[in-house]
Motif scaffolding. Structure first.
Motif, short mmCIF file in Angstrom:
data_model
loop_
_atom_site.label_atom_id
_atom_site.label_comp_id
_atom_site.label_asym_id
_atom_site.label_seq_id
_atom_site.Cartn_x
_atom_site.Cartn_y
_atom_site.Cartn_z
N ALA A 1 0.80 -1.28 0.01
CA ALA A 1 -0.33 -0.14 0.23
C ALA A 1 0.86 1.03 -0.04
CB ALA A 1 -0.90 0.01 1.58
N VAL A 2 2.06 0.94 0.31
CA VAL A 2 2.83 2.14 0.25
C VAL A 2 3.39 2.36 -0.74
CG1 VAL A 2 5.27 3.65 1.86
CG2 VAL A 2 3.42 2.54 3.53
N ARG A 3 3.91 1.74 -0.77
CA ARG A 3 4.68 1.46 -2.25
C ARG A 3 3.51 2.29 -3.35
NH1 ARG A 3 7.10 -3.61 -2.04
NH2 ARG A 3 8.99 -2.24 -1.51
N ARG A 4 2.07 1.57 -3.45
CA ARG A 4 1.13 2.26 -3.98
C ARG A 4 1.04 4.04 -4.06
NH1 ARG A 4 -1.03 -2.69 -3.44
NH2 ARG A 4 -2.70 -2.03 -1.81
N LEU A 5 0.99 4.37 -3.04
CA LEU A 5 0.86 5.64 -2.45
C LEU A 5 2.38 6.02 -3.11
CD1 LEU A 5 -0.88 7.55 -1.40
CD2 LEU A 5 0.25 7.28 0.54
N SER A 6 3.25 5.73 -3.13
CA SER A 6 3.93 7.14 -3.56
C SER A 6 4.28 6.60 -5.04
CB SER A 6 5.81 5.94 -3.12
OG SER A 6 6.60 6.21 -3.74
N SER A 7 3.96 5.45 -6.02
CA SER A 7 3.80 5.84 -7.12
C SER A 7 3.29 6.62 -7.01
CB SER A 7 3.92 4.30 -7.22
OG SER A 7 3.44 4.42 -8.79
N ARG A 8 1.56 6.66 -7.10
CA ARG A 8 0.96 7.98 -8.01
C ARG A 8 0.97 9.14 -6.84
NH1 ARG A 8 -5.07 4.67 -4.98
NH2 ARG A 8 -4.07 2.82 -6.07
N VAL A 9 1.38 9.34 -5.91
CA VAL A 9 2.04 10.86 -5.77
C VAL A 9 3.17 10.97 -6.13
CG1 VAL A 9 2.79 12.39 -3.85
CG2 VAL A 9 1.09 10.33 -2.97
N SER A 10 4.20 10.21 -7.12
CA SER A 10 5.43 10.65 -7.54
C SER A 10 4.58 10.89 -9.16
CB SER A 10 6.33 9.96 -7.51
OG SER A 10 6.20 8.50 -8.02
N SER A 11 3.71 10.41 -9.45
CA SER A 11 3.48 10.39 -11.08
C SER A 11 2.55 11.62 -10.64
CB SER A 11 2.43 9.04 -11.03
OG SER A 11 1.19 9.15 -10.74
N GLY A 12 1.57 12.27 -9.80
CA GLY A 12 0.62 12.85 -10.07
C GLY A 12 1.41 14.48 -10.18
N ILE A 13 2.89 14.31 -9.31
CA ILE A 13 3.88 15.34 -9.34
C ILE A 13 4.31 15.98 -10.33
CG2 ILE A 13 6.13 16.28 -8.30
CD1 ILE A 13 5.45 15.04 -5.95
N ARG A 14 4.74 14.59 -11.60
CA ARG A 14 5.43 14.51 -12.65
C ARG A 14 4.26 14.97 -13.47
NH1 ARG A 14 6.01 8.97 -13.28
NH2 ARG A 14 6.97 8.37 -10.99
N THR A 15 2.81 14.53 -13.42
CA THR A 15 2.03 15.40 -14.31
C THR A 15 1.99 16.33 -14.55
OG1 THR A 15 0.06 14.69 -12.92
CG2 THR A 15 0.96 12.67 -15.03
N SER A 16 2.06 17.55 -13.14
CA SER A 16 1.44 18.76 -12.98
C SER A 16 2.73 19.40 -13.27
CB SER A 16 1.36 18.62 -11.12
OG SER A 16 2.73 18.58 -10.50
N ARG B 1 4.39 19.06 -15.57
CA ARG B 1 3.85 19.58 -17.45
C ARG B 1 2.69 19.91 -17.98
NH1 ARG B 1 3.91 12.16 -17.71
NH2 ARG B 1 6.14 12.07 -17.99
N ARG B 2 1.65 19.91 -16.62
CA ARG B 2 0.05 20.19 -16.93
C ARG B 2 0.72 21.74 -17.35
NH1 ARG B 2 -4.00 18.75 -12.77
NH2 ARG B 2 -2.34 16.93 -12.45
N ASN B 3 2.10 22.96 -16.20
CA ASN B 3 1.99 24.05 -16.09
C ASN B 3 2.81 24.54 -16.52
OD1 ASN B 3 0.70 24.03 -13.30
ND2 ASN B 3 1.87 23.67 -12.25
N GLY B 4 3.48 23.66 -17.53
CA GLY B 4 4.32 23.13 -18.85
C GLY B 4 5.73 24.23 -18.64
N ALA B 5 5.95 23.04 -17.47
CA ALA B 5 7.59 22.66 -17.44
C ALA B 5 8.24 21.17 -18.60
CB ALA B 5 8.13 22.25 -16.03
N PRO B 6 9.05 22.13 -18.50
CA PRO B 6 9.86 20.42 -19.88
C PRO B 6 10.42 19.51 -18.77
CG PRO B 6 11.81 22.26 -19.02
CD PRO B 6 10.41 23.18 -19.10
N THR B 7 10.05 18.45 -19.08
CA THR B 7 10.94 17.35 -18.92
C THR B 7 11.22 16.57 -19.78
OG1 THR B 7 8.35 15.76 -18.98
CG2 THR B 7 8.14 16.54 -16.72
N ARG B 8 11.51 15.29 -19.28
CA ARG B 8 13.33 14.41 -20.19
C ARG B 8 11.49 14.16 -21.61
NH1 ARG B 8 16.33 10.96 -17.23
NH2 ARG B 8 16.94 12.41 -16.71
N ALA B 9 10.52 13.00 -21.16
CA ALA B 9 10.02 12.48 -21.67
C ALA B 9 8.70 13.69 -23.17
CB ALA B 9 8.31 12.03 -20.56
#
Length: 172
Positions: free
Chosen positions: A90-105, A107-115
């Protein structure tokens, strides 16, 4: 089959270096304390420093002999079991969701990422608005010059002229 380590363990050279540093440091320190020489303080400090440096070898020897069972290593070396449940899953799934949420935010704000850079170079849709880079050149101004100098900004094919401005300061 793993070799059987006896006595000093796997890092015998670190053990003997630590012992040697301790013996030499103690001899130098005691020489500074009990022998009547004019540089006794140098010997005391040097002996203490050598004994302190022996701690490095003791840490190497100790950490080199730590035994970790393979079951505990599976998470660190990429052998993660996907079917793990319970609290750690459960902790691993929560950590994965939080980090992917930060990554997508980002991207939405226009900050360039490697992907987004690699997808944009392949011609794929990134979902983020394309941002143009604007180059600005600036000229150095001298207070004695009578002719105005302009800084030119090229934004979307149009040139913008900026008036001559200077800053004067009084001598102190």
């Amino acid at each position: 089959m793993e070799p059987g380590y006896r006595g000093l363990g796997r890092c015998a050279c670190c053990f003997w270096l630590a012992v040697a540093f301790d013996v030499v440091g103690l001899l130098v320190l005691l020489t500074g304390v009990f022998v009547s020489v004019f540089f006794y303080d140098l010997l005391i400090y040097a002996g203490a420093i050598v004994i302190f440096l022996s701690l490095i070898w003791w840490v190497f020897w100790y950490s080199g002999n730590i035994e970790v069972p393979p079951a505990e290593l599976e998470d660190d070396v990429g052998l993660l079991k996907k079917d793990k449940g319970g609290l750690s899953g459960a902790v691993r799934r929560l950590s994965s969701r939080v980090s992917s949420g930060i990554r997508t935010s980002f991207r939405r704000n226009g900050a360039p990422t490697r992907a987004t850079r690699t997808e944009g170079s392949r011609g794929g849709a990134t979902g983020a608005p394309q941002v143009e880079q604007v180059s600005v050149s600036m000229a150095t101004m001298t207070p004695q010059g009578d002719t105005p100098h302009y800084a030119v900004s090229a934004a979307a094919g149009c040139d913008v002229e900026m008036p001559h401005t200077t800053t004067e300061s009084s001598p102190t």
